[in-house]
Design a protein around this motif. Structure first.
Motif, short mmCIF file in Angstrom:
data_model
loop_
_atom_site.label_atom_id
_atom_site.label_comp_id
_atom_site.label_asym_id
_atom_site.label_seq_id
_atom_site.Cartn_x
_atom_site.Cartn_y
_atom_site.Cartn_z
N ILE A 96 4.78 24.36 38.12
CA ILE A 96 4.23 25.28 37.14
C ILE A 96 4.36 26.68 37.71
N ALA A 97 5.28 27.46 37.16
CA ALA A 97 5.50 28.82 37.66
C ALA A 97 4.50 29.78 37.03
N GLY B 175 9.10 13.19 51.26
CA GLY B 175 9.51 13.78 52.52
C GLY B 175 10.94 14.31 52.48
N ARG B 176 11.75 13.79 51.53
CA ARG B 176 13.13 14.25 51.43
C ARG B 176 13.36 15.04 50.16
N TRP B 177 12.30 15.30 49.39
CA TRP B 177 12.44 16.00 48.11
C TRP B 177 12.65 17.48 48.36
N ARG B 178 13.64 18.04 47.69
CA ARG B 178 13.92 19.47 47.86
C ARG B 178 13.26 20.25 46.72
N VAL B 179 12.25 21.02 47.04
CA VAL B 179 11.59 21.86 46.05
C VAL B 179 12.20 23.25 46.14
N ARG B 180 12.80 23.69 45.03
CA ARG B 180 13.45 25.01 45.01
C ARG B 180 12.63 25.97 44.17
N ILE C 208 0.23 22.00 45.25
CA ILE C 208 0.67 22.75 46.42
C ILE C 208 1.21 24.10 45.96
N ARG C 209 0.59 25.15 46.48
CA ARG C 209 0.96 26.51 46.07
C ARG C 209 2.20 26.99 46.81
N ASP C 210 3.05 27.75 46.12
CA ASP C 210 4.20 28.40 46.73
C ASP C 210 4.28 29.82 46.17
N PRO C 211 5.24 30.62 46.60
CA PRO C 211 5.28 32.01 46.12
C PRO C 211 5.47 32.17 44.62
N HIS C 212 5.95 31.15 43.95
CA HIS C 212 6.24 31.28 42.52
C HIS C 212 5.23 30.57 41.62
#
Length: 264
Positions: free
Chosen positions: A23-24, A259-264, A5-9
């Protein structure tokens, strides 16, 4: 099943619905808190000037920590013991390793991989192995930890990413077993809310045959974006705790569902 899953980082690696690693795009940027804690431990070793480190990793997933070590200490010889060859292949296809790296991934279990290593060859041995959100019991038993401790060079450090609930019954037993394996100097690193028992979470157990530089590690942890602490009293308590063995194993509690995991 492996998902990215892609994110801004960068990308988060999910295996069977559980987040395994992030993986940043910048390998020096670590998103997961426990990964920041593991990096702080490794940064203590041979720091002036930063020298290459020989690191053995039990558990590979996104190869995030090996990428970090290669980024800050180029050319460091690293061995990754990851039995899931399909996961490694998918990760390397989605996020190739940097050119010129010395990261060697072996498709083997931690037990078999460690038993094949020569004693006194690693500056650090990192345990970061999860299956379906649980640390496998096999890699916290005395039968595994004793040969794992022997892989370390003098002054080497063992660091384990563990998950526990308030009360830290599991971490207490792992710590006692690590001490019995020949690594008597121990500390535990986690965010303040986990250390104070307000919630379950990841803790990094640090151990060595020699004194740890607790003051310097504490200083480095103050830079963490989430309030983080280090305690030695938690891991000194377990002198009477039952050791983890093949005859008396204990899997870790299961980490929260995605569902409750916080990805920072």
């Amino acid at each position: 099943m492996v998902d990215f899953i892609r994110d801004p980082h960068g990308v988060t690696v999910f295996a069977d619905g559980h987040p395994q690693s992030h993986i940043a795009d910048d390998p020096g940027f670590l998103v997961f808190e426990y990964m920041q804690h593991l990096a702080a431990v490794l940064d203590l070793l041979r720091p002036s000037p930063p020298a290459r480190l020989a690191v053995t990793h039990v558990g590979g997933a996104g190869l995030t920590l090996p990428r970090y070590v290669e980024h800050v200490r180029p050319g460091s010889p690293q061995i990754v013991l990851e039995p899931d060859a399909a996961l490694t292949e998918a990760v390397r296809a989605a996020a190739p390793l940097p050119r010129g790296h010395r990261i060697r991934v072996r498709a083997t279990t931690g037990e078999d991989g460690v038993s094949a290593l020569r004693p006194g060859t690693a500056d650090a041995l990192v345990l970061d192995a999860f299956t379906a959100g649980t640390v496998p019991a096999e890699v916290t038993m005395l039968e595994f930890l004793t040969p794992a401790a022997s892989v370390l060079r003098p002054g080497g450090v063992f660091a384990a990413n563990l998950y526990d609930e308030p009360g830290l019954r599991y971490v207490t037993r792992v710590s006692a077993t690590v001490g019995a394996a020949g690594l008597p100097h121990r500390a535990v690193v986690a965010t303040h809310d986990v250390l104070k028992g307000r919630r379950g979470g990841n803790l990094v157990l640090v151990a060595s045959a020699e004194e740890l530089d607790v003051a310097e590690l504490t200083r480095r942890l103050r830079r963490a974006p989430i309030p983080t602490g280090l305690r030695t009293d938690i891991v000194r308590r377990p002198s009477g705790a039952a050791l983890l063995t093949r005859d008396d194993p204990m899997p870790s509690p299961t980490a929260p569902d995605p569902g409750r995991w916080r990805v920072r």
